[in-house]
Design an enzyme around this catalytic site. Structure first.
Site, PDB file in Angstrom:
ATOM      1  N   ARG A  48       0.170  -1.371  -0.299  1.00 56.73           N
ATOM      2  CA  ARG A  48      -0.324  -0.066  -0.019  1.00 56.73           C
ATOM      3  C   ARG A  48       0.678   1.143  -0.069  1.00 56.73           C
ATOM      4  O   ARG A  48       1.033   2.045   0.948  1.00 56.73           O
ATOM      5  CB  ARG A  48      -0.975   0.359   1.141  1.00 56.73           C
ATOM      6  CG  ARG A  48      -1.717   1.057   1.240  1.00 56.73           C
ATOM      7  CD  ARG A  48      -2.776   1.384   0.519  1.00 56.73           C
ATOM      8  NE  ARG A  48      -4.352  -0.077   0.237  1.00 56.73           N
ATOM      9  CZ  ARG A  48      -4.701  -0.425  -0.709  1.00 56.73           C
ATOM     10  NH1 ARG A  48      -4.719   0.182  -1.817  1.00 56.73           N
ATOM     11  NH2 ARG A  48      -5.466  -0.941  -0.589  1.00 56.73           N
ATOM     12  N   GLN A  69      -8.659  -7.354  -8.282  1.00 57.82           N
ATOM     13  CA  GLN A  69      -8.162  -5.795  -9.359  1.00 57.82           C
ATOM     14  C   GLN A  69      -7.007  -6.152  -9.204  1.00 57.82           C
ATOM     15  O   GLN A  69      -5.706  -6.138  -8.383  1.00 57.82           O
ATOM     16  CB  GLN A  69      -8.713  -5.435  -8.060  1.00 57.82           C
ATOM     17  CG  GLN A  69      -8.487  -3.704  -7.730  1.00 57.82           C
ATOM     18  CD  GLN A  69      -9.291  -2.800  -7.401  1.00 57.82           C
ATOM     19  OE1 GLN A  69     -10.419  -2.856  -8.709  1.00 57.82           O
ATOM     20  NE2 GLN A  69      -8.604  -2.141  -7.033  1.00 57.82           N
ATOM     21  N   ARG A  74       1.923  -6.968  -9.348  1.00 56.64           N
ATOM     22  CA  ARG A  74       2.045  -6.175  -7.517  1.00 56.64           C
ATOM     23  C   ARG A  74       1.916  -7.494  -6.729  1.00 56.64           C
ATOM     24  O   ARG A  74       2.167  -6.852  -6.030  1.00 56.64           O
ATOM     25  CB  ARG A  74       1.345  -5.409  -7.676  1.00 56.64           C
ATOM     26  CG  ARG A  74      -0.266  -5.645  -7.088  1.00 56.64           C
ATOM     27  CD  ARG A  74      -0.940  -4.390  -6.875  1.00 56.64           C
ATOM     28  NE  ARG A  74      -2.854  -4.420  -7.279  1.00 56.64           N
ATOM     29  CZ  ARG A  74      -3.179  -4.197  -5.983  1.00 56.64           C
ATOM     30  NH1 ARG A  74      -2.980  -2.524  -5.614  1.00 56.64           N
ATOM     31  NH2 ARG A  74      -4.850  -4.785  -6.322  1.00 56.64           N
ATOM     32  N   HIS A 153       0.906   2.587 -10.548  1.00 56.92           N
ATOM     33  CA  HIS A 153      -0.036   3.206  -9.231  1.00 56.92           C
ATOM     34  C   HIS A 153       0.642   3.710  -8.268  1.00 56.92           C
ATOM     35  O   HIS A 153       1.061   3.636  -7.312  1.00 56.92           O
ATOM     36  CB  HIS A 153      -0.904   1.844  -9.000  1.00 56.92           C
ATOM     37  CG  HIS A 153      -2.370   2.275  -7.983  1.00 56.92           C
ATOM     38  ND1 HIS A 153      -2.405   3.445  -7.006  1.00 56.92           N
ATOM     39  CD2 HIS A 153      -3.288   1.728  -7.629  1.00 56.92           C
ATOM     40  CE1 HIS A 153      -3.142   3.164  -6.864  1.00 56.92           C
ATOM     41  NE2 HIS A 153      -3.893   2.525  -7.108  1.00 56.92           N
ATOM     42  N   GLU A 267      -1.301   8.163 -11.456  1.00 50.34           N
ATOM     43  CA  GLU A 267      -1.136   6.632 -12.054  1.00 50.34           C
ATOM     44  C   GLU A 267      -1.198   6.540 -13.311  1.00 50.34           C
ATOM     45  O   GLU A 267      -2.617   6.980 -14.301  1.00 50.34           O
ATOM     46  CB  GLU A 267      -2.264   5.800 -11.519  1.00 50.34           C
ATOM     47  CG  GLU A 267      -2.372   5.649 -10.300  1.00 50.34           C
ATOM     48  CD  GLU A 267      -3.912   5.210  -9.436  1.00 50.34           C
ATOM     49  OE1 GLU A 267      -4.448   4.448 -10.184  1.00 50.34           O
ATOM     50  OE2 GLU A 267      -3.537   5.572  -8.398  1.00 50.34           O
TER      51      GLU A 267
HETATM   52  C1  BG6 Z   1      -7.069   2.946  -8.230  1.00 52.98           C
HETATM   53  C2  BG6 Z   1      -8.643   2.829  -9.001  1.00 52.98           C
HETATM   54  O1  BG6 Z   1      -6.348   3.045  -9.153  1.00 52.98           O
HETATM   55  O2  BG6 Z   1      -6.769   2.493  -7.683  1.00 52.98           O
HETATM   56  C3  BG6 Z   1      -9.388   2.873  -7.673  1.00 52.98           C
HETATM   57  O3  BG6 Z   1      -9.222   3.669  -9.613  1.00 52.98           O
HETATM   58  C4  BG6 Z   1      -9.043   1.478  -6.414  1.00 52.98           C
HETATM   59  O4  BG6 Z   1     -10.677   2.287  -7.958  1.00 52.98           O
HETATM   60  C5  BG6 Z   1      -7.210   2.149  -6.323  1.00 52.98           C
HETATM   61  O5  BG6 Z   1      -9.776   1.774  -5.488  1.00 52.98           O
HETATM   62  C6  BG6 Z   1      -6.477   1.283  -5.127  1.00 52.98           C
HETATM   63  O6  BG6 Z   1      -6.800  -0.239  -5.494  1.00 52.98           O
HETATM   64  P1  BG6 Z   1      -6.296  -1.426  -4.221  1.00 52.98           P
HETATM   65  O7  BG6 Z   1      -6.969  -2.409  -4.811  1.00 52.98           O
HETATM   66  O8  BG6 Z   1      -5.393  -1.462  -4.168  1.00 52.98           O
HETATM   67  O9  BG6 Z   1      -6.994  -1.364  -3.121  1.00 52.98           O
END
Ligand code: BG6
Length: 296
Positions: A48, A69, A74, A153, A267
């Protein structure tokens, strides 16, 4: 699991975690990347903060795919293949991807046996006096064509808890980009010329260029400095601006209290209808340069 530190003779430095090849620090006279105090660094969860790599999908998968997601890049261990004082190169082969492939998608173990998809990912990190260059490349090493999205990101620190202070923290360079707002579910409108992008509560927007621009120049202004973020790649570069806001941040187990005021994600990526279709043997890339200029 290892952390590699790059140092430049000018004093700048960078740290890269082998899990996800995640850059977790880039500092000149100050730190520029946000890393949550509660970030998990043991390889059991995506990190994070820093610059997680998003590949081959951005956002949640479309059913019936169960790929997690933001894809698998990653959440796997990358191999450090080369390094100097100021550079590091990592690779990830599909055969070494043990997490995040999910099922019912072309990257699942079951499907790959049938469809012959294979990829070699490479990530190059290069540190300069006042800048950091990160380049992700994907080479189609298989027998079949595949579609891919890719995104860097990047979590940027904002000092004085000023992420939501619109007079001191804002983003320039996205004029005329068309917006998909994932919070309000609105889309089809454009960023007015001369109006900076600001963070207001939960913010989750994708900015698509109005022309097929394979480059983007975005500036993030914060109380402590201005960051010049330049991106280029094999297809049009979109830009995501994200901050979870207070409630969503509180609900995230790896985000410390008040973290939403301390960062903004900007990003650059190749996304949605600009997806890349990569033929066998072909290579696609996404490159980001972050340059820091102190605010006097
Ligand atoms: C962003 C997305 O790139 O990443 C968001 O647009 C998302 O929708 C965010 O919540 C964080 O994602 P994650 O999977 O790292 O919690």
């Amino acid at each position: 699991m290892t952390i590699t530190t790059l140092r430049h003779s000018s004093g700048s430095s960078c740290k890269i975690h082998s899990f996800g090849a995640t850059v977790i620090s880039f500092a000149t006279d100050q730190e520029h990347l946000f890393l949550s105090n509660d970030a998990i660094l043991d390889g059991s969860k995506a990190i994070r903060g820093g610059i997680p790599l998003v590949f081959p999908v951005f956002g949640p998968s479309t059913a019936p795919s169960t790929m997690p997601q933001h894809g698998f890049a990653r959440v796997n261990h990358w191999e450090l293949i080369e390094s100097t004082e100021t550079t590091a190169s990592y690779t990830l082969r599909l055969a070494d991807v043990t997490a995040g492939r999910g099922e019912h998608n072309p990257w699942s173990i079951e499907e790959v046996v049938k469809n012959g998809i294979d990829v070699l990912l490479k990530y190059d990190v290069s540190l300069g006096t006042d800048h950091l260059v990160t380049t992700l490349t994907a080479q189609n090493t298989g027998k079949a064509v595949f579609d891919m999205e890719a995104l860097l990101h990047s979590y940027f620190t904002v000092s004085e808890k000023a992420a939501h202070d619109n007079s001191r923290t804002f983003i320039e360079g996205l004029d005329r980009y068309s917006i998909v707002d994932k919070v309000t579910q609105e889309s089809g409108y454009v960023q007015p010329v001369g109006e900076p992008v600001v963070i207001s509560g939960e913010t989750d927007r994708v900015y698509h260029p109005s022309e097929e621009k394979t480059g983007a120049h975005v500036q993030l202004v914060t109380p402590q400095r201005k960051l010049y973020i330049t991106a280029e790649g094999s297809n049009a570069i979109s830009c995501v601006v994200w901050n979870p806001g207070k409630e969503k941040a509180q609900a995230m187990s790896d985000m410390h209290d008040g973290a939403h005021e301390e960062f903004v994600c900007v990003e650059p990526g190749i996304l949605t209808d600009r997806t890349i279709r990569l033929q066998p043997g072909d290579v696609a890339f996404l490159k980001q340069t972050i340059k820091a200029i102190a605010v006097k």
